[in-house]
Write a protein that holds these residues in place. Structure first.
Motif, PDB file in Angstrom:
ATOM      1  N   TYR A  22       0.832  -1.392  -0.066  1.00 34.21           N
ATOM      2  CA  TYR A  22      -0.182   0.162  -0.052  1.00 34.21           C
ATOM      3  C   TYR A  22       0.857   1.333   0.033  1.00 34.21           C
ATOM      4  O   TYR A  22       0.267   2.347  -0.408  1.00 34.21           O
ATOM      5  CB  TYR A  22      -0.991   0.003   1.275  1.00 34.21           C
ATOM      6  CG  TYR A  22      -2.134  -0.823   0.751  1.00 34.21           C
ATOM      7  CD1 TYR A  22      -3.286  -0.230  -0.049  1.00 34.21           C
ATOM      8  CD2 TYR A  22      -2.385  -2.048   1.473  1.00 34.21           C
ATOM      9  CE1 TYR A  22      -4.333  -1.023  -0.387  1.00 34.21           C
ATOM     10  CE2 TYR A  22      -3.352  -2.913   0.790  1.00 34.21           C
ATOM     11  CZ  TYR A  22      -4.483  -2.571   0.213  1.00 34.21           C
ATOM     12  OH  TYR A  22      -5.540  -3.044  -0.310  1.00 34.21           O
ATOM     13  N   PRO A  24       3.402   2.339  -2.004  1.00 34.29           N
ATOM     14  CA  PRO A  24       3.610   2.978  -3.157  1.00 34.29           C
ATOM     15  C   PRO A  24       2.515   3.583  -3.660  1.00 34.29           C
ATOM     16  O   PRO A  24       2.567   4.724  -4.238  1.00 34.29           O
ATOM     17  CB  PRO A  24       3.926   1.855  -4.161  1.00 34.29           C
ATOM     18  CG  PRO A  24       4.797   0.716  -3.240  1.00 34.29           C
ATOM     19  CD  PRO A  24       3.953   1.028  -1.949  1.00 34.29           C
ATOM     20  N   ILE A  25       1.183   2.899  -3.807  1.00 33.51           N
ATOM     21  CA  ILE A  25       0.098   3.514  -4.269  1.00 33.51           C
ATOM     22  C   ILE A  25      -0.387   4.766  -3.573  1.00 33.51           C
ATOM     23  O   ILE A  25      -0.868   5.465  -3.827  1.00 33.51           O
ATOM     24  CB  ILE A  25      -1.104   2.403  -4.609  1.00 33.51           C
ATOM     25  CG1 ILE A  25      -1.206   1.320  -3.630  1.00 33.51           C
ATOM     26  CG2 ILE A  25      -0.809   1.838  -5.795  1.00 33.51           C
ATOM     27  CD1 ILE A  25      -2.359   0.509  -3.915  1.00 33.51           C
ATOM     28  N   VAL A  27       1.443   6.842  -1.959  1.00 38.33           N
ATOM     29  CA  VAL A  27       2.380   8.051  -2.167  1.00 38.33           C
ATOM     30  C   VAL A  27       1.759   8.781  -3.321  1.00 38.33           C
ATOM     31  O   VAL A  27       1.699   9.985  -3.415  1.00 38.33           O
ATOM     32  CB  VAL A  27       3.678   7.583  -2.244  1.00 38.33           C
ATOM     33  CG1 VAL A  27       4.752   8.492  -2.794  1.00 38.33           C
ATOM     34  CG2 VAL A  27       4.448   7.093  -0.920  1.00 38.33           C
ATOM     35  N   LEU A  28       1.515   7.939  -4.248  1.00 39.29           N
ATOM     36  CA  LEU A  28       1.172   8.295  -5.673  1.00 39.29           C
ATOM     37  C   LEU A  28      -0.319   9.101  -5.415  1.00 39.29           C
ATOM     38  O   LEU A  28      -0.429  10.209  -5.911  1.00 39.29           O
ATOM     39  CB  LEU A  28       0.550   6.917  -6.612  1.00 39.29           C
ATOM     40  CG  LEU A  28       0.192   7.226  -8.060  1.00 39.29           C
ATOM     41  CD1 LEU A  28       1.416   8.113  -8.496  1.00 39.29           C
ATOM     42  CD2 LEU A  28       0.040   6.073  -8.488  1.00 39.29           C
TER      43      LEU A  28
END
Lengths: 263, 283
Positions: A22, A24-25, A27-28
């Motif tokens: 979770y 990485p997404i 942060v995006l």
């Protein structure tokens, strides 16, 4: 069996894996609301990148293309896939060859189908564009619709169909008045799944869309943009696409469950 | 609704699958045995040159490299995925559905977007650099993006949810009493895990491994995005033959070998899991 496991270790494993999945997404998504747009500094909340998205002509035309491809291929795939599912389930004899053909589009790696279709269309001298993307998307979409509808048919009471025939209804009437209404939640769920798969699909579209700019789909546009690096606009677009897929698939699952008693 | 109606109902879909899947795939098989024309295109004379070229050290090297990356990604994904599935299966029964749901949820979002998330983290002006600066580190971080580990991490990240799902199914069905019996007979927790739990859930592990390996070895997007331009896997090589080098017969030969590897592994795995589910009825 696992009940004897060390709870602290189990918690640590789950925490680590969920963080990996979770962070990485997340942060995006967070960055798409960052006013400054840079990943290195938070300069305040803003939705301006979403606004920029809707003023970007390339992105909007790609989104329109994707919508066309997804709608047309979903309609065709839902029709063919549903009929296929009913046909297969009526047959008493289960052919292994038939099962393989129906199952294949779901397990064939995208790149294989993409290459095969590219050489097929090129050898036939078919001008490629959105229409060839649609033809290609129907292949895997119909297989997914078929599998969702077949799952529903496993609990279907076929004696109702026989009763309908005994009472003089034609095959078409029986399909229209009995089979289709019972299957409707599964058909809608399958269609929604197909629509989402089509919106998200990149590789097959990339190979079968031809060279023109006019037939670029949204995933193709994202791919092209990502290759040139990170921009706040892509963050916003990525967030929207992700939200769309998750909501649509959750909805599809929910519909499907509603149609399956005892699940 | 008997007699001919099933055939009629199935006809449109089967015709579609034949025209746009079976025939194109057979075409690839045929194409691999023709010669490349002087100006690209195809010359219709039979040759084995293309297949021979696949085993040229240069291209065989790319195959081995792809297999290495795919194997590494599959191994890491299986270790992480099995651990996560085990932890979920160990959680209180009422929490398991929610945990499983959130483990699989990322799998539902767009593949490109999930890969892109790693560019955001790893690039020179990315989040990791930002964190390092925040801790007062002013120097350059080692290059993270456009490296081999970045490709492996991207593949693991994308396929991990599937492995969790594949391993959870057999783990959740595992009979508690067998583990207790093992302990009653004096086996330690670790021995029980190694000698009982893992062998009994092996087909989940195999399914997860094969799936990640097959999707990774033919992967085209992740090497292109996280590996940078110079990084080549078979998928990218095939892509180049069809779209830039214009050597279709060689591209077809490469695809054929790739398909053979993928289908071989998938068939093996189906066979193995059928066998496992057949013998599974006794336990």
């Amino acid at each position: 069996m696992a009940s004897q496991a060390n709870p602290r270790l189990m918690f640590a494993i789950l925490a680590a894996v969920f963080a990996f999945l979770y962070v990485p997404i997340s942060v995006l998504v967070a960055l798409s609301f960052n006013d400054g747009g840079l990943p290195t500094a938070w300069t305040g909340f803003s939705v301006k990148w979403y606004g920029a998205l809707f003023r970007n002509g390339d992105i909007m035309s790609a989104a329109l293309n994707t919508l066309i491809v997804a709608i047309v291929s979903t309609v065709l795939a839902t029709l063919f896939g549903t009929l296929l599912a009913i046909g297969v389930e009526i047959r008493r004899r289960k052919g292994r060859f038939l099962e393989t053909i129906i199952f294949a589009p779901m397990i064939i790696p995208d790149i294989v189908l993409a290459i095969a279709l590219l050489s097929f269309f090129s050898l036939l001298n078919v001008t490629m564009g959105l229409h060839t993307v649609i033809l290609s998307h129907v292949v895997f979409n119909l297989a997914f619709v078929c599998s969702v509808v077949r799952a529903r048919l496993k609990t279907f009471d076929w004696s109702v169909v026989e009763a309908s025939a005994d009472l003089g209804a034609s095959t078409v009437t029986t399909l229209r008045r009995i089979v289709i209404p019972v299957l409707l939640p599964a058909i809608v769920a399958g269609g929604l799944l197909a629509f989402t798969l089509s919106v998200d699909e990149f590789i097959i579209a990339f190979f079968t869309a031809g060279a023109g700019r006019s037939s670029i789909t949204l995933p193709m546009q994202i791919f092209a943009m990502i290759r040139f690096g990170v921009t706040p606009e892509i963050n916003a677009l990525a967030t929207l696409i992700m939200a769309f897929s998750v909501v649509a698939l959750a909805l599809s699952q929910r519909l499907n469950r509603g149609g399956l008693p005892g699940q | 609704m008997k007699d001919r109606s099933p055939a009629l109902l199935m006809a449109p879909a089967l015709a579609w699958l034949t025209a746009f899947m079976v025939v194109p795939c057979l075409l690839i098989l045929a194409l691999a045995f023709f010669r490349r024309g002087i100006y690209g295109g195809i010359e219709y004379t039979f040759t084995l040159e293309n297949l021979g070229l696949v085993f040229d050290p240069l291209y065989a090297g790319i195959f081995l490299k792809s297999a290495w990356i795919a194997g590494l990604a599959a191994l890491i994904a299986v270790v992480l995925g099995y651990a996560a599935a085990f932890a979920i299966a160990a959680a209180p029964a009422r929490r398991q559905p929610a945990l499983l749901f959130f483990a699989v949820l990322p799998f539902w979002s767009n593949y490109l977007v999930r890969t892109y998330a790693w560019i955001v983290l790893l690039n020179r002006e990315g989040l990791l650099t930002g964190i390092a600066r925040w801790f007062g580190y002013d120097g350059e971080l080692p290059k993270l993006l456009y490296t081999e580990p970045a490709v492996v991490v991207g593949l693991v990240y994308n396929y991990l949810p599937f492995v969790i799902l594949a391993c959870y199914a057999p783990l959740s069905r595992l009979n508690v009493e067998i583990g207790e019996a093992s302990r009653d007979l004096g086996a330690s927790g670790w021995t029980t895990f190694r000698r009982v739990t893992v062998p009994m859930t092996f087909h989940g592990i195999a399914t997860g491994f094969v799936f990640v390996f097959v999707l990774s070895i033919g992967n085209f997007v992740t090497p292109a995005l996280l590996g940078g331009g110079q990084f080549q896997m078979i998928g990218n090589l095939v892509y180049a033959q069809f779209l830039t080098a214009n050597d279709w017969p060689f591209g077809a030969a490469l695809s054929m070998v790739l398909i053979a590897i993928m289908m071989g592994l998938l068939t093996l795995q189906t066979f193995a899991s059928e066998k496992a589910s057949g013998s599974g009825r006794h336990d």
